[in-house]
Design a protein around this motif. Structure first.
Motif, PDB file in Angstrom:
ATOM      1  N   LEU A   1       0.835  -1.197   0.000  1.00  0.00           N
ATOM      2  CA  LEU A   1       0.000   0.000   0.000  1.00  0.00           C
ATOM      3  C   LEU A   1       0.865   1.241   0.000  1.00  0.00           C
ATOM      4  CD1 LEU A   1      -2.555  -0.950   2.804  1.00  0.00           C
ATOM      5  CD2 LEU A   1      -2.898  -1.077   0.345  1.00  0.00           C
ATOM      6  N   THR A   2       0.487   2.200  -0.816  1.00  0.00           N
ATOM      7  CA  THR A   2       1.105   3.523  -0.757  1.00  0.00           C
ATOM      8  C   THR A   2      -0.023   4.552  -0.786  1.00  0.00           C
ATOM      9  OG1 THR A   2       1.369   3.599  -3.170  1.00  0.00           O
ATOM     10  CG2 THR A   2       3.253   2.826  -1.887  1.00  0.00           C
ATOM     11  N   ARG A   3       0.244   5.690  -0.178  1.00  0.00           N
ATOM     12  CA  ARG A   3      -0.771   6.743  -0.122  1.00  0.00           C
ATOM     13  C   ARG A   3      -0.091   8.092  -0.238  1.00  0.00           C
ATOM     14  NH1 ARG A   3      -5.283   7.727   4.668  1.00  0.00           N
ATOM     15  NH2 ARG A   3      -6.709   8.915   3.364  1.00  0.00           N
ATOM     16  N   ALA A   4      -0.741   9.005  -0.933  1.00  0.00           N
ATOM     17  CA  ALA A   4      -0.227  10.367  -1.026  1.00  0.00           C
ATOM     18  C   ALA A   4      -0.190  10.982   0.363  1.00  0.00           C
ATOM     19  CB  ALA A   4      -1.116  11.196  -1.956  1.00  0.00           C
ATOM     20  N   ARG A   5       0.791  11.832   0.612  1.00  0.00           N
ATOM     21  CA  ARG A   5       0.915  12.458   1.930  1.00  0.00           C
ATOM     22  C   ARG A   5      -0.329  13.247   2.326  1.00  0.00           C
ATOM     23  NH1 ARG A   5       5.769  12.219   4.440  1.00  0.00           N
ATOM     24  NH2 ARG A   5       7.552  11.660   3.160  1.00  0.00           N
ATOM     25  N   ASP A   6      -0.988  13.862   1.328  1.00  0.00           N
ATOM     26  CA  ASP A   6      -2.184  14.640   1.642  1.00  0.00           C
ATOM     27  C   ASP A   6      -3.447  13.757   1.738  1.00  0.00           C
ATOM     28  OD1 ASP A   6      -2.718  14.018  -0.998  1.00  0.00           O
ATOM     29  OD2 ASP A   6      -2.844  16.102  -1.687  1.00  0.00           O
ATOM     30  N   GLY A   7      -3.311  12.456   1.518  1.00  0.00           N
ATOM     31  CA  GLY A   7      -4.432  11.537   1.658  1.00  0.00           C
ATOM     32  C   GLY A   7      -5.414  11.560   0.508  1.00  0.00           C
ATOM     33  N   SER A   8      -5.074  12.258  -0.586  1.00  0.00           N
ATOM     34  CA  SER A   8      -6.013  12.406  -1.689  1.00  0.00           C
ATOM     35  C   SER A   8      -6.101  11.179  -2.593  1.00  0.00           C
ATOM     36  CB  SER A   8      -5.634  13.630  -2.533  1.00  0.00           C
ATOM     37  OG  SER A   8      -4.337  13.438  -3.090  1.00  0.00           O
ATOM     38  N   SER A   9      -5.094  10.319  -2.557  1.00  0.00           N
ATOM     39  CA  SER A   9      -5.109   9.134  -3.412  1.00  0.00           C
ATOM     40  C   SER A   9      -4.227   8.049  -2.802  1.00  0.00           C
ATOM     41  CB  SER A   9      -4.610   9.483  -4.820  1.00  0.00           C
ATOM     42  OG  SER A   9      -3.261   9.908  -4.765  1.00  0.00           O
ATOM     43  N   GLY A  10      -4.370   6.844  -3.335  1.00  0.00           N
ATOM     44  CA  GLY A  10      -3.561   5.729  -2.862  1.00  0.00           C
ATOM     45  C   GLY A  10      -3.568   4.608  -3.885  1.00  0.00           C
ATOM     46  N   VAL A  11      -2.617   3.687  -3.732  1.00  0.00           N
ATOM     47  CA  VAL A  11      -2.503   2.555  -4.640  1.00  0.00           C
ATOM     48  C   VAL A  11      -2.251   1.295  -3.822  1.00  0.00           C
ATOM     49  CG1 VAL A  11      -1.176   1.530  -6.535  1.00  0.00           C
ATOM     50  CG2 VAL A  11      -1.586   3.996  -6.502  1.00  0.00           C
ATOM     51  N   ALA A  12      -2.958   0.230  -4.148  1.00  0.00           N
ATOM     52  CA  ALA A  12      -2.717  -1.084  -3.550  1.00  0.00           C
ATOM     53  C   ALA A  12      -2.255  -2.006  -4.673  1.00  0.00           C
ATOM     54  CB  ALA A  12      -3.984  -1.625  -2.913  1.00  0.00           C
ATOM     55  N   THR A  13      -1.090  -2.618  -4.487  1.00  0.00           N
ATOM     56  CA  THR A  13      -0.548  -3.545  -5.469  1.00  0.00           C
ATOM     57  C   THR A  13      -0.576  -4.949  -4.869  1.00  0.00           C
ATOM     58  OG1 THR A  13       0.884  -1.797  -6.308  1.00  0.00           O
ATOM     59  CG2 THR A  13       1.410  -4.051  -6.957  1.00  0.00           C
ATOM     60  N   PHE A  14      -1.265  -5.848  -5.531  1.00  0.00           N
ATOM     61  CA  PHE A  14      -1.434  -7.224  -5.071  1.00  0.00           C
ATOM     62  C   PHE A  14      -0.542  -8.140  -5.894  1.00  0.00           C
ATOM     63  CE2 PHE A  14      -5.283  -5.090  -3.969  1.00  0.00           C
ATOM     64  CZ  PHE A  14      -5.805  -5.740  -2.861  1.00  0.00           C
ATOM     65  N   GLN A  15       0.083  -9.111  -5.238  1.00  0.00           N
ATOM     66  CA  GLN A  15       0.833 -10.134  -5.955  1.00  0.00           C
ATOM     67  C   GLN A  15       0.418 -11.501  -5.438  1.00  0.00           C
ATOM     68  OE1 GLN A  15       5.124 -10.025  -5.804  1.00  0.00           O
ATOM     69  NE2 GLN A  15       5.246 -11.338  -7.585  1.00  0.00           N
ATOM     70  N   PHE A  16      -0.142 -12.312  -6.334  1.00  0.00           N
ATOM     71  CA  PHE A  16      -0.575 -13.674  -6.040  1.00  0.00           C
ATOM     72  C   PHE A  16       0.397 -14.631  -6.716  1.00  0.00           C
ATOM     73  CE2 PHE A  16      -4.315 -11.025  -5.964  1.00  0.00           C
ATOM     74  CZ  PHE A  16      -5.121 -11.538  -4.968  1.00  0.00           C
ATOM     75  N   VAL A  17       1.112 -15.440  -5.950  1.00  0.00           N
ATOM     76  CA  VAL A  17       2.040 -16.412  -6.515  1.00  0.00           C
ATOM     77  C   VAL A  17       1.315 -17.751  -6.651  1.00  0.00           C
ATOM     78  CG1 VAL A  17       4.246 -17.598  -6.190  1.00  0.00           C
ATOM     79  CG2 VAL A  17       4.004 -15.207  -5.519  1.00  0.00           C
ATOM     80  N   ASN A  18       1.310 -18.301  -7.859  1.00  0.00           N
ATOM     81  CA  ASN A  18       0.615 -19.555  -8.182  1.00  0.00           C
ATOM     82  C   ASN A  18      -0.840 -19.566  -7.707  1.00  0.00           C
ATOM     83  OD1 ASN A  18       2.826 -20.834  -9.471  1.00  0.00           O
ATOM     84  ND2 ASN A  18       3.717 -21.243  -7.456  1.00  0.00           N
ATOM     85  N   PRO A  19      -1.636 -18.610  -8.152  1.00  0.00           N
ATOM     86  CA  PRO A  19      -3.035 -18.565  -7.710  1.00  0.00           C
ATOM     87  C   PRO A  19      -3.820 -19.758  -8.236  1.00  0.00           C
ATOM     88  CG  PRO A  19      -2.679 -17.023  -9.494  1.00  0.00           C
ATOM     89  CD  PRO A  19      -1.330 -17.572  -9.124  1.00  0.00           C
ATOM     90  N   ASN A  20      -4.882 -20.138  -7.494  1.00  0.00           N
ATOM     91  CA  ASN A  20      -5.673 -21.295  -7.902  1.00  0.00           C
ATOM     92  C   ASN A  20      -6.472 -21.035  -9.172  1.00  0.00           C
ATOM     93  OD1 ASN A  20      -7.366 -19.801  -5.748  1.00  0.00           O
ATOM     94  ND2 ASN A  20      -8.897 -21.078  -6.752  1.00  0.00           N
ATOM     95  N   VAL A  21      -6.600 -19.797  -9.600  1.00  0.00           N
ATOM     96  CA  VAL A  21      -7.312 -19.513 -10.839  1.00  0.00           C
ATOM     97  C   VAL A  21      -6.541 -20.086 -12.040  1.00  0.00           C
ATOM     98  CG1 VAL A  21      -6.285 -17.243 -11.346  1.00  0.00           C
ATOM     99  CG2 VAL A  21      -8.648 -17.718 -12.018  1.00  0.00           C
ATOM    100  N   PHE A  22      -5.243 -20.398 -11.868  1.00  0.00           N
ATOM    101  CA  PHE A  22      -4.448 -21.013 -12.925  1.00  0.00           C
ATOM    102  C   PHE A  22      -4.565 -22.535 -12.938  1.00  0.00           C
ATOM    103  CE2 PHE A  22      -1.214 -17.303 -12.812  1.00  0.00           C
ATOM    104  CZ  PHE A  22      -1.992 -16.563 -13.681  1.00  0.00           C
ATOM    105  N   ASP A  23      -5.176 -23.127 -11.923  1.00  0.00           N
ATOM    106  CA  ASP A  23      -5.290 -24.584 -11.841  1.00  0.00           C
ATOM    107  C   ASP A  23      -6.149 -25.111 -12.983  1.00  0.00           C
ATOM    108  OD1 ASP A  23      -3.850 -24.437  -9.498  1.00  0.00           O
ATOM    109  OD2 ASP A  23      -5.578 -24.743  -8.184  1.00  0.00           O
TER     110      ASP A  23
END
Length: 175
Positions: free
Chosen positions: A82-104
């Motif tokens: 998670l990262t967020r702008a210092r003023d709180g106006s925006s943010g970004v969440a980056t997800f990483q799934f290693v070997n997710p079951n959707v690939f099964d």
């Protein structure tokens, strides 16, 4: 006096460490996440499964879940940055799934990946910024980015992550 106790195995030490981390720091997710990120820190929830601790909870209708194919809950717990702008106006969440079951192979008949859907008791958050990472022609991981463009969107996402973290054994580490 000497004892003939065998030395502790590495995996047992990891288990104890993970258990301690989970019990000690899980409350940070709800209590400190917003204030830490708002003050300029990067906060990263980390799956405890890498140390051999697997959550025994199962997803119910009230728990938060992530889906890439509607109706198919992703069982792999992601690393989330998670990262967020210092003023709180925006943010970004980056997800990483290693070997997710959707690939099964067993789940391929359920449908195609159309986005990442974060579902909880309040409703659904979604993003179409979903990318697969391949090695030797085989899918290895999914990386997804969720962008929050307002303080309200940040608060809603944090409520989802609180529920998802409780359901899946996520803990925070400061970057």
């Amino acid at each position: 006096p000497k004892t003939n106790s065998p030395p502790l195995s590495k995996s047992f030490i990891y288990f104890l460490f993970s258990y301690f981390i989970m019990k000690t720091f899980s409350f940070l997710f709800t209590l400190a996440a917003s204030s830490l990120v708002a003050s300029g820190f990067t906060v990263t929830p980390t799956s405890l499964t890498r140390w051999g601790v697997v959550s025994s909870t199962t997803t119910t209708e009230l728990d938060a879940t992530i889906q890439f194919v509607r109706g198919l809950d992703e069982k792999v717990v992601p690393d989330v940055k998670l990262t967020r702008a210092r003023d709180g106006s925006s943010g970004v969440a980056t997800f990483q799934f290693v070997n997710p079951n959707v690939f099964d192979a067993s789940t391929q008949s359920q449908g195609e990946i159309t986005g990442m859907f974060m579902i909880d008791e309040e409703g659904e958050l979604s993003t179409t910024d979903v990318n697969a990472r391949f090695a030797n022609g085989k899918p290895q991981a999914i990386e997804s980015t969720y962008v929050m463009t307002s303080p309200e969107a940040w608060d809603r996402f944090m409520r989802f992550m609180e529920r998802y973290g409780e359901a899946n054994g996520l803990g925070f580490t400061k970057a």
